[in-house]
Write a protein that holds these residues in place. Sequence first.
Motif, short mmCIF file in Angstrom:
data_model
loop_
_atom_site.label_atom_id
_atom_site.label_comp_id
_atom_site.label_asym_id
_atom_site.label_seq_id
_atom_site.Cartn_x
_atom_site.Cartn_y
_atom_site.Cartn_z
N LEU A 125 0.60 -1.22 -0.18
CA LEU A 125 0.03 0.26 -0.12
C LEU A 125 0.70 0.82 0.21
CD1 LEU A 125 -2.50 -0.98 2.56
CD2 LEU A 125 -2.95 -1.05 0.06
N PRO A 126 0.12 2.41 -0.31
CA PRO A 126 1.07 3.42 -0.64
C PRO A 126 1.34 4.21 1.25
CG PRO A 126 -1.23 4.22 -1.22
CD PRO A 126 -0.75 3.11 -1.26
N THR A 127 1.86 4.83 1.10
CA THR A 127 2.27 6.01 2.47
C THR A 127 0.70 6.63 3.20
OG1 THR A 127 2.88 7.55 1.90
CG2 THR A 127 4.84 5.39 2.53
N ALA A 128 0.62 6.47 4.36
CA ALA A 128 -0.36 7.50 4.68
C ALA A 128 -0.81 8.37 3.13
CB ALA A 128 -0.92 7.55 5.61
N GLN A 129 0.66 9.35 3.65
CA GLN A 129 0.69 10.79 3.16
C GLN A 129 0.98 10.55 1.41
OE1 GLN A 129 3.01 9.47 5.02
NE2 GLN A 129 2.76 10.89 7.45
N GLU A 130 1.07 9.07 0.82
CA GLU A 130 1.09 9.01 -0.67
C GLU A 130 -0.59 8.79 -0.97
OE1 GLU A 130 5.26 7.52 -1.55
OE2 GLU A 130 3.65 5.63 -0.63
N GLY A 131 -1.15 8.34 -0.12
CA GLY A 131 -2.14 7.76 -0.57
C GLY A 131 -3.51 9.06 -0.37
N ASP A 132 -3.16 10.12 0.82
CA ASP A 132 -3.90 11.52 1.15
C ASP A 132 -3.67 12.23 0.00
OD1 ASP A 132 -5.72 13.16 2.69
OD2 ASP A 132 -3.35 14.23 2.65
N ALA A 133 -2.48 12.58 -0.77
CA ALA A 133 -1.64 13.12 -2.16
C ALA A 133 -3.11 12.49 -3.17
CB ALA A 133 -0.28 13.23 -2.15
N TRP A 134 -2.74 11.40 -3.42
CA TRP A 134 -3.75 11.00 -3.97
C TRP A 134 -5.02 11.34 -4.48
CZ3 TRP A 134 -8.23 7.99 -5.97
CH2 TRP A 134 -7.56 7.10 -7.39
N LEU A 135 -6.10 11.36 -3.00
CA LEU A 135 -6.71 11.44 -2.96
C LEU A 135 -7.38 12.86 -3.03
CD1 LEU A 135 -7.99 9.21 0.17
CD2 LEU A 135 -8.86 9.22 -2.17
N SER A 136 -6.05 13.86 -2.90
CA SER A 136 -6.09 15.55 -2.50
C SER A 136 -6.11 15.79 -4.69
CB SER A 136 -5.16 15.67 -2.54
OG SER A 136 -5.53 15.65 -0.97
N GLN A 137 -5.44 14.81 -5.14
CA GLN A 137 -5.14 14.86 -6.50
C GLN A 137 -5.99 14.63 -7.89
OE1 GLN A 137 -2.17 12.61 -8.67
NE2 GLN A 137 -2.71 13.75 -10.12
N GLN A 138 -6.86 13.60 -7.05
CA GLN A 138 -8.40 13.22 -7.35
C GLN A 138 -9.69 14.20 -7.13
OE1 GLN A 138 -8.10 10.94 -10.25
NE2 GLN A 138 -6.92 11.02 -9.86
N PHE A 139 -9.46 14.75 -5.59
CA PHE A 139 -10.94 15.95 -5.47
C PHE A 139 -10.57 16.97 -5.98
CE2 PHE A 139 -12.39 19.34 -2.61
CZ PHE A 139 -13.48 18.48 -1.82
N GLU A 140 -9.45 17.22 -7.00
CA GLU A 140 -9.29 19.16 -7.47
C GLU A 140 -9.29 17.89 -8.70
OE1 GLU A 140 -5.79 21.26 -7.52
OE2 GLU A 140 -5.35 21.38 -5.33
N GLU A 141 -8.81 17.36 -9.51
CA GLU A 141 -9.71 16.56 -11.00
C GLU A 141 -10.94 16.91 -11.02
OE1 GLU A 141 -7.45 13.87 -12.32
OE2 GLU A 141 -5.70 14.23 -11.98
N LEU A 142 -11.20 15.92 -10.07
CA LEU A 142 -12.85 15.72 -10.50
C LEU A 142 -14.20 16.79 -10.49
CD1 LEU A 142 -13.02 11.80 -8.63
CD2 LEU A 142 -13.32 12.97 -11.48
N GLY A 143 -13.50 18.24 -9.87
CA GLY A 143 -14.40 19.33 -9.47
C GLY A 143 -14.93 18.69 -8.19
N CYS A 144 -14.72 18.42 -6.74
CA CYS A 144 -15.45 18.66 -5.46
C CYS A 144 -14.97 19.22 -4.50
CB CYS A 144 -14.77 16.85 -4.67
SG CYS A 144 -14.75 15.35 -5.92
N THR A 145 -16.09 19.94 -4.07
CA THR A 145 -16.28 21.11 -3.62
C THR A 145 -16.07 20.36 -1.60
OG1 THR A 145 -18.20 21.47 -5.47
CG2 THR A 145 -18.22 23.04 -2.66
N PRO A 146 -15.34 21.13 -1.52
CA PRO A 146 -15.25 21.34 -0.36
C PRO A 146 -16.52 21.12 0.27
CG PRO A 146 -14.02 22.96 -0.45
CD PRO A 146 -14.83 22.33 -1.64
N ARG A 147 -16.96 20.17 1.76
CA ARG A 147 -18.05 20.11 2.39
C ARG A 147 -18.14 20.92 4.06
NH1 ARG A 147 -21.04 16.01 1.70
NH2 ARG A 147 -22.21 15.43 3.60
#
Length: 105
Positions: free
Chosen positions: A26-48
Motif C-alpha cells: 500500500l502507499p504511505t498514508a501521505q501518498e494515499g492522501d495526496a492521491w485523493l487530494s489530486q482526484q478531489f481537484e481533478e474531479l471538481g469536488c467541493t469542500p463540505r
Amino acid sequence: MRGTVFVIFARDREYELRITAGDKPLPTAQEGDAWLSQQFEELGCTPRSLVGKVLALDKVLEVAREAGEKRFAGDIAWAEAYARAVLATLDREAVRVDIAENTVA
C-alpha cells in the motif's frame, strides 16, 4: 489480505474492492492522501465544510461520488488505486463508503 473497500451507490449496486497480501505494498498514508487530494481537484469536488477545510473522510466520500458508479464498474485500475489510497489514508482493513447514506465507516 490487506483490506477491502466497499463502495455503495444503492442497495443493489455495491462494489467490493479487495487488496490482497500478494499485491504491491500500500502507499504511505501521505501518498494515499495526496492521491485523493489530486482526484478531489481533478474531479471538481467541493469542500463540505463552510470554512473550506477538506477532511480525509470528505475526500474519500466526495471522490467516490464524483467519480461515479460507471468509473468503478469500468476502470478497474482507477478503482484499485482508489481502494489502495483509502486503505492507506484511513489506516483501516475495511472501509465502507456509502454514497446514498453519505457516510464512511
